[in-house]
Enzyme design. Sequence first.
Site, short mmCIF file in Angstrom:
data_model
loop_
_atom_site.label_atom_id
_atom_site.label_comp_id
_atom_site.label_asym_id
_atom_site.label_seq_id
_atom_site.Cartn_x
_atom_site.Cartn_y
_atom_site.Cartn_z
N LYS A 111 -7.17 1.72 -3.43
CA LYS A 111 -6.99 1.40 -1.97
C LYS A 111 -7.07 2.40 -1.00
O LYS A 111 -7.54 2.37 0.14
CB LYS A 111 -5.51 0.60 -1.79
N THR B 21 0.89 -1.07 0.01
CA THR B 21 -0.13 0.30 0.04
C THR B 21 0.91 1.18 -0.02
O THR B 21 1.58 1.61 1.05
CB THR B 21 -1.09 0.07 1.46
N LYS C 14 -0.19 5.58 8.26
CA LYS C 14 0.43 5.71 7.12
C LYS C 14 -0.41 5.65 5.86
O LYS C 14 -0.04 6.65 5.01
CB LYS C 14 1.57 4.39 6.98
#
Length: 290
Positions: free
Chosen positions: A171, A97, A239
Amino acid sequence: MAKVAFIGLGVMGYPMAGHLAAGGHEVTVYNRTHAKAEAWTRQHKGTAAPTPREAAAGADFVFCCVGNDDDLRSVTIGPDGAFAGMKEGALFVDHTTASATVARELAEAAGGRFGVMDGPVSGGQAGAENGKLTVMMGGEAADFERAKPVVGCYGANISHIGPHGAGQLAKMVNQICIAGVVQGLAEGLHFAEAAGLDAAKVIGAISKGAAQSWQMENRWKTMTEKKFDFGFAVDWMRKDLGICLAQAKETGARLPLTALVDQFYADVQQMGGRRWDTSSLIARFGGVSE
């Protein structure tokens, strides 16, 4: 069956690489902590390489799942990076990711010598272990069709979203939606407790209607019990939300709720919950008696 490499054996990559081996593929792994790569080979009978370049050498597919943009660059670019070892016509699939920017950088760095796809995953540690991940892929349609049967070793829902970077953008949408849903569930459960309601009865009443969600079905009970050990850590979520907020700033999208929930996760970190899972947002409320 293909010759494949897998770079990054964290809580997601380790079982994903295992599914590739179980699927009959010839797997070479690389991990920054070599002892973990050796442990993987003892369990799955593959090969451990000392560098990403050596892992990728001769592979038809090179898969990657590391921490962030910088980690991704460190294992792909440079004399010991995977790209230096990849053969012409191979395919690199990144499950990290990361940002859409780095996805496009890597596609450009390949220079057409081999294919590159960004394919971040959703489903958490349990999804990786059970081979039931959702995979959102960006890149060329032909590369997607080539990758799909192999990715299917650990992916149950595999979609081609669009060009390079589109998988990462999808995502981001996923994480934005999760953040809002978990916060809403945390507030609802906190409200029920403060009102003296039986949470089980409330959830039983509302969970089949418009309020229903995966988070409600799978996390309401453990949230009320303050159990937060389900794999996807608050540090990782922060994050990811940081990537979302940076992308929103670049495109002009407005994410007021996401920015707020990001700060709520910062509160959880301050409480010592860096490794708690994302459902720990409810911990900010404490108990009613408090």
